[in-house]
Scaffold this active site. Structure first.
Site, PDB file in Angstrom:
ATOM      1  CG  LEU A  70      41.256  57.729  27.816  1.00 22.21           C
ATOM      2  CD1 LEU A  70      41.487  58.725  28.942  1.00 22.21           C
ATOM      3  CD2 LEU A  70      40.639  56.445  28.376  1.00 22.21           C
ATOM      4  CB  SER A 121      57.465  51.167  42.098  1.00 25.03           C
ATOM      5  OG  SER A 121      57.135  50.744  43.394  1.00 25.03           O
ATOM      6  NE  ARG A 142      53.082  36.260  41.060  1.00 21.91           N
ATOM      7  CZ  ARG A 142      52.972  37.329  41.853  1.00 21.91           C
ATOM      8  NH1 ARG A 142      52.611  37.179  43.114  1.00 21.91           N
ATOM      9  NH2 ARG A 142      53.235  38.526  41.393  1.00 21.91           N
ATOM     10  CG  HIS A 152      49.177  39.092  36.233  1.00 26.43           C
ATOM     11  ND1 HIS A 152      49.412  40.157  37.078  1.00 26.43           N
ATOM     12  CD2 HIS A 152      50.217  38.239  36.429  1.00 26.43           C
ATOM     13  CE1 HIS A 152      50.551  39.952  37.748  1.00 26.43           C
ATOM     14  NE2 HIS A 152      51.051  38.798  37.368  1.00 26.43           N
ATOM     15  CB  SER A 174      58.219  47.961  36.249  1.00 29.17           C
ATOM     16  OG  SER A 174      58.731  46.869  36.991  1.00 29.17           O
ATOM     17  NE  ARG A 189      56.599  40.846  39.363  1.00 26.11           N
ATOM     18  CZ  ARG A 189      55.421  41.199  39.828  1.00 26.11           C
ATOM     19  NH1 ARG A 189      54.352  40.549  39.471  1.00 26.11           N
ATOM     20  NH2 ARG A 189      55.307  42.223  40.646  1.00 26.11           N
ATOM     21  CG  ASP A 209      51.281  46.552  43.742  1.00 28.93           C
ATOM     22  OD1 ASP A 209      51.453  45.387  43.344  1.00 28.93           O
ATOM     23  OD2 ASP A 209      51.991  47.087  44.608  1.00 28.93           O
ATOM     24  N   GLY A 210      48.818  44.414  43.173  1.00 29.12           N
ATOM     25  CA  GLY A 210      48.073  43.489  44.028  1.00 29.12           C
ATOM     26  C   GLY A 210      47.415  42.322  43.304  1.00 29.12           C
ATOM     27  CG  ASN A 211      47.040  42.148  39.059  1.00 24.52           C
ATOM     28  OD1 ASN A 211      46.139  42.832  39.508  1.00 24.52           O
ATOM     29  ND2 ASN A 211      47.600  42.389  37.878  1.00 24.52           N
TER      30      ASN A 211
END
Ligand code: FPP
Length: 247
Positions: free
Chosen positions: A136, A202, A38, A42, A70, A76, A25-27
């Protein structure tokens, strides 16, 4: 501030969280702070993703799940939605060979509903290349919502009950139900990290994080790096997990 090598020495390699989930969060706020669009926020976020995938692999995390888009993010502005979805697809295509070389298994979790054909096709082909890797497991949550995941799982389960008569409703338990989730082959989440100062889930992995530890930082996602990731893991290793029992 501790540097990466000092922090690495503090990590107990016998107690690495098997599954770490991150709410990146916070981009947007990072971009605003620097006077950028914005979307540029990202794009910077992708650089942080690269660093975290690398350090997670290095310390031996088995599963890393990142909340990239999400089910609520459709609200948006349209150009941001298209921008983020394209960024995810293009980044994956650009990075897939490198991820493959590093033995990473890449997969997407989320609903296919509303996703465009090009995204679904390109990501499916790219992920297939990595499916036999053994390092991974990187899961990208796109068009993901925890409640929708549970609803989609119930739909699949009900269809199975209708089609395969041998399923006895009495045998539906947590373990059986979890096999219908997007995360069917993954362990539960040990540690949830959220950046940017917000302290909520969230709608992310709400079933899988029932017993997770949480770690929050005020850092905006583009500024999040290996050092803070290691600090989160070290703090996790000092917590006592009781799963409702007594230790
Ligand atoms: C949250 O910041 C960030 C997102 C909704 C998008 C995250 C996506 C990426 C970092 C790209 C990931 C790419 C790959 C390949 C995994 P925000 O926009 O909610 O920030 P704000 O709360 O400050 O507005």
């Amino acid at each position: 501030m501790n540097n990466k090598n000092e922090l690495l020495k503090e990590i107990d390699s016998r107690r690495i969280p098997r599954h770490i989930a991150i709410i990146m969060d916070g981009n947007g706020r990072w971009a605003k702070k620097h006077g950028y669009s914005r979307l540029r926020g990202h794009q910077e976020g992708v650089k942080a993703v690269r660093k975290i995938v690398e350090i997670a692999g290095q310390i031996g995390v088995d599963y890393l799940t990142l909340y990239a888009f999400s089910t609520e993010n459709w609200r948006r502005p349209k150009d941001e939605v298209i921008g983020v979805i394209n960024l995810i697809r293009r980044t994956l295509l650009k990075e897939i060979d490198n991820l493959d070389k590093n033995n990473v298994v890449v997969q997407f979790i989320g609903s296919k509903d509303k996703m465009d054909k090009k995204f679904l096709k390109d990501t499916k082909i790219a992920c297939a290349k990595t499916k036999n890797n053994t390092g991974l497991h990187l899961s990208l949550a796109v068009n993901y919502g925890g409640r929708l995941e549970i609803i989609e799982s119930i739909r699949k389960l009900v269809l199975d009950i209708q089609q395969k008569k041998e399923i006895d409703v009495k045998n539906i338990d947590e373990q059986m139900f979890s096999k219908y989730l997007y995360t069917k082959d993954m362990p539960e989440v040990d540690l949830v990290i959220r950046t940017s100062g917000e302290q909520r889930l969230s709608n992310f992995l709400i079933w899988q994080s029932a017993y997770s530890e949480f770690w929050f930082t005020n850092t905006f996602w583009p500024d999040f790096g290996a050092e803070e990731f290691l600090q989160a893991v070290i703090e996790y290793q000092h917590r006592t997990r009781k799963f409702g029992g007594i230790k």
